[in-house]
Design a protein around this motif. Structure first.
Motif, mmCIF file in Angstrom:
data_model
loop_
_atom_site.group_PDB
_atom_site.id
_atom_site.type_symbol
_atom_site.label_atom_id
_atom_site.label_comp_id
_atom_site.label_asym_id
_atom_site.label_seq_id
_atom_site.Cartn_x
_atom_site.Cartn_y
_atom_site.Cartn_z
ATOM 1 N N VAL A 102 4.192 3.929 -8.601
ATOM 2 C CA VAL A 102 3.223 3.411 -9.716
ATOM 3 C C VAL A 102 4.747 2.135 -10.520
ATOM 4 O O VAL A 102 5.288 2.082 -10.313
ATOM 5 N N CYS A 103 2.976 0.847 -10.487
ATOM 6 C CA CYS A 103 3.418 -0.541 -10.650
ATOM 7 C C CYS A 103 4.049 -1.513 -11.933
ATOM 8 O O CYS A 103 3.132 -0.505 -12.632
ATOM 9 N N ASP A 104 4.789 -2.074 -12.253
ATOM 10 C CA ASP A 104 5.263 -2.557 -13.392
ATOM 11 C C ASP A 104 4.023 -3.812 -13.362
ATOM 12 O O ASP A 104 4.270 -4.831 -13.487
ATOM 13 N N GLY A 105 2.179 -3.807 -13.457
ATOM 14 C CA GLY A 105 1.431 -4.788 -13.919
ATOM 15 C C GLY A 105 0.097 -4.347 -13.982
ATOM 16 O O GLY A 105 0.167 -3.014 -13.685
ATOM 17 N N GLN A 106 -0.831 -4.778 -13.503
ATOM 18 C CA GLN A 106 -1.966 -4.569 -13.820
ATOM 19 C C GLN A 106 -2.340 -4.267 -11.579
ATOM 20 O O GLN A 106 -1.254 -4.680 -11.082
ATOM 21 N N GLY A 107 -3.786 -3.337 -11.752
ATOM 22 C CA GLY A 107 -4.158 -3.232 -10.849
ATOM 23 C C GLY A 107 -5.519 -4.151 -10.654
ATOM 24 O O GLY A 107 -5.644 -4.940 -10.226
ATOM 25 N N LEU A 108 -6.476 -3.325 -10.703
ATOM 26 C CA LEU A 108 -7.613 -3.820 -11.305
ATOM 27 C C LEU A 108 -8.383 -4.880 -11.991
ATOM 28 O O LEU A 108 -9.114 -5.655 -12.021
ATOM 29 N N ALA A 109 -7.593 -4.319 -13.486
ATOM 30 C CA ALA A 109 -7.160 -5.087 -14.603
ATOM 31 C C ALA A 109 -6.748 -6.165 -15.054
ATOM 32 O O ALA A 109 -5.611 -7.215 -14.599
ATOM 33 N N HIS A 110 -7.519 -7.520 -13.596
ATOM 34 C CA HIS A 110 -7.071 -7.726 -13.025
ATOM 35 C C HIS A 110 -8.538 -9.635 -12.992
ATOM 36 O O HIS A 110 -9.102 -9.171 -12.483
ATOM 37 N N PRO A 111 -8.212 -10.978 -13.319
ATOM 38 C CA PRO A 111 -9.599 -11.910 -13.431
ATOM 39 C C PRO A 111 -10.024 -11.462 -12.400
ATOM 40 O O PRO A 111 -11.271 -11.482 -11.119
ATOM 41 N N ARG A 112 -9.508 -11.046 -10.157
ATOM 42 C CA ARG A 112 -10.262 -11.109 -9.279
ATOM 43 C C ARG A 112 -9.982 -9.766 -8.970
ATOM 44 O O ARG A 112 -10.329 -9.270 -7.552
ATOM 45 N N ARG A 113 -9.291 -8.877 -9.807
ATOM 46 C CA ARG A 113 -9.277 -7.362 -9.838
ATOM 47 C C ARG A 113 -8.908 -7.204 -8.340
ATOM 48 O O ARG A 113 -8.936 -6.503 -7.456
ATOM 49 N N PHE A 114 -7.496 -7.796 -8.231
ATOM 50 C CA PHE A 114 -6.500 -7.606 -7.161
ATOM 51 C C PHE A 114 -4.821 -7.721 -7.740
ATOM 52 O O PHE A 114 -4.668 -8.690 -7.323
ATOM 53 N N GLY A 115 -4.436 -7.473 -8.647
ATOM 54 C CA GLY A 115 -3.584 -7.717 -9.295
ATOM 55 C C GLY A 115 -2.259 -6.451 -8.647
ATOM 56 O O GLY A 115 -2.711 -6.061 -7.629
ATOM 57 N N LEU A 116 -1.486 -6.625 -8.367
ATOM 58 C CA LEU A 116 0.544 -6.881 -7.589
ATOM 59 C C LEU A 116 -0.321 -4.713 -7.326
ATOM 60 O O LEU A 116 -0.101 -4.863 -6.265
ATOM 61 N N ALA A 117 -0.973 -3.676 -8.158
ATOM 62 C CA ALA A 117 -0.719 -2.869 -7.475
ATOM 63 C C ALA A 117 -1.473 -2.531 -6.643
ATOM 64 O O ALA A 117 -1.566 -1.611 -6.075
ATOM 65 N N CYS A 118 -2.770 -3.561 -6.626
ATOM 66 C CA CYS A 118 -3.529 -3.547 -5.532
ATOM 67 C C CYS A 118 -3.261 -3.682 -4.658
ATOM 68 O O CYS A 118 -3.281 -3.317 -2.671
ATOM 69 N N HIS A 119 -2.846 -4.946 -4.701
ATOM 70 C CA HIS A 119 -1.327 -5.797 -3.375
ATOM 71 C C HIS A 119 -0.618 -4.993 -2.409
ATOM 72 O O HIS A 119 -1.081 -4.552 -1.779
ATOM 73 N N LEU A 120 0.192 -4.635 -3.524
ATOM 74 C CA LEU A 120 1.137 -3.504 -2.668
ATOM 75 C C LEU A 120 0.246 -1.919 -2.281
ATOM 76 O O LEU A 120 0.695 -1.513 -0.970
ATOM 77 N N GLY A 121 -0.452 -1.429 -3.232
ATOM 78 C CA GLY A 121 -1.005 -0.107 -2.584
ATOM 79 C C GLY A 121 -1.901 -0.873 -1.214
ATOM 80 O O GLY A 121 -1.828 0.011 0.380
ATOM 81 N N VAL A 122 -2.706 -1.591 -1.072
ATOM 82 C CA VAL A 122 -3.567 -2.692 0.465
ATOM 83 C C VAL A 122 -2.643 -2.105 1.443
ATOM 84 O O VAL A 122 -2.748 -2.425 2.357
ATOM 85 N N LEU A 123 -1.804 -3.172 1.223
ATOM 86 C CA LEU A 123 -0.296 -3.653 2.421
ATOM 87 C C LEU A 123 0.188 -2.595 3.417
ATOM 88 O O LEU A 123 1.009 -2.320 3.728
ATOM 89 N N THR A 124 0.361 -1.188 1.860
ATOM 90 C CA THR A 124 1.492 -0.431 2.053
ATOM 91 C C THR A 124 0.486 0.737 2.663
ATOM 92 O O THR A 124 0.815 1.414 3.312
ATOM 93 N N GLY A 125 -0.675 0.829 2.238
ATOM 94 C CA GLY A 125 -1.609 2.115 2.945
ATOM 95 C C GLY A 125 -1.190 3.959 1.074
ATOM 96 O O GLY A 125 -1.493 4.751 1.683
ATOM 97 N N ILE A 126 -0.789 3.289 1.080
ATOM 98 C CA ILE A 126 0.212 4.737 -0.251
ATOM 99 C C ILE A 126 -0.867 4.074 -1.713
ATOM 100 O O ILE A 126 -1.135 2.958 -1.694
ATOM 101 N N SER A 127 -0.896 5.422 -2.663
ATOM 102 C CA SER A 127 -1.898 5.178 -3.343
ATOM 103 C C SER A 127 -0.718 4.652 -4.754
ATOM 104 O O SER A 127 0.544 4.921 -3.983
ATOM 105 N N ALA A 128 -1.921 3.876 -4.918
ATOM 106 C CA ALA A 128 -1.276 2.848 -6.633
ATOM 107 C C ALA A 128 -2.573 2.940 -7.417
ATOM 108 O O ALA A 128 -3.163 3.065 -7.300
ATOM 109 N N ILE A 129 -1.053 2.436 -8.244
ATOM 110 C CA ILE A 129 -1.632 3.134 -9.816
ATOM 111 C C ILE A 129 -0.842 1.264 -10.400
ATOM 112 O O ILE A 129 0.730 1.076 -10.163
ATOM 113 N N GLY A 130 -1.632 0.607 -11.564
ATOM 114 C CA GLY A 130 -0.489 -0.747 -12.663
ATOM 115 C C GLY A 130 -0.292 0.098 -13.531
ATOM 116 O O GLY A 130 -1.418 0.856 -14.341
#
Length: 217
Positions: A102-130
């Motif tokens: 559960v990230c402190d920031g945005q996931g897909l609600a980002h200009p390029r659809r790749f906020g902090l939650a997407c970044h951490l999720g993709v890099l770790t392979g763990i489910s993530a939400i912003g």
DNA sequence: GCGACAG
DNA sequence: ATCTTGTCGC
């Protein structure tokens, strides 16, 4: 942190390259261990914390706090490059492996659809939400005043997240998909994790943990 | 061109 | 993010 970008141009290229790896559907069973992640700053010093709570009891079962120094400035849209290195280091020191970040920031609600939650999720392979305190991109109608009410967060005609009323009459929390979770499920998680206060317990505990780590440690 | 802009 | 005490309200 192989080939971590140094400039804005490089960072944007990384986002464009990784954005295609985001999975916006539910993957795996309901998580038992949910993590809250946050970073506190004091000039160029920082402390990153990851706390793990049992989703059933909302009790803390593990935590890791690492201190370091900033390696990237805060640039709207490139926020992840400032926090990801330290957060990954903290994640590696955990004994309990979280099944949801559960990230402190945005996931897909980002200009390029790749906020902090997407970044951490993709890099770790763990489910993530912003779960953010304010919006970054997108507009929304006012959700009903009751806890549980939601309103689509729209960027043009695209639904990039949801404005979620976690308590009666409080300002909404902005929820968006990070990785391997659907938006409805992400909203359910946030409501479950915020039984009493506006922000999810994961965020509250992580916020306290990184602030403590900035002083002590 | 000008302002807005996760934390 | 951070600077920052008390105060109004349920």
């Amino acid at each position: 942190m192989p080939s971590w970008p140094t400039t804005a141009v490089e960072a944007i290229a990384v986002q464009e390259k990784l954005r295609g790896l985001v999975e916006v559907v539910d993957v795996g069973p309901a998580p038992r261990y949910v993590a809250g992640l946050d970073v506190a700053y004091d000039g160029d010093r920082l402390a990153a914390a990851v706390v793990v709570l049992d989703r059933g009891t909302l009790r803390e079962v593990d935590r890791a706090v690492v201190r370091g120094e900033t390696t990237f400035p805060y640039v709207p849209g490139l926020f992840a490059f400032r926090e990801v290195p330290a957060l990954l280091a903290a994640l590696e020191r955990l004994t309990t492996r979280p099944e949801l970040l559960v990230c402190d920031g945005q996931g897909l609600a980002h200009p390029r659809r790749f906020g902090l939650a997407c970044h951490l999720g993709v890099l770790t392979g763990i489910s993530a939400i912003g779960a953010a305190k304010t919006t970054f991109v997108g507009t929304h109608a006012h959700p009903a005043p009751e806890r549980g009410a939601t309103a689509d967060l729209l960027d043009g005609d695209e639904v990039v997240g949801a404005a979620v009323r976690t308590q009666d009459a409080v300002k909404p929390v902005y929820v968006s998909v990070g990785h391997r979770v659907s938006l409805p499920t992400a909203v359910e998680h946030v409501l479950h994790l915020a039984p009493r206060y506006r922000l999810p317990e994961t965020t509250r505990v992580a916020d306290r943990a990184c602030r403590e780590g900035l002083q002590g440690g």
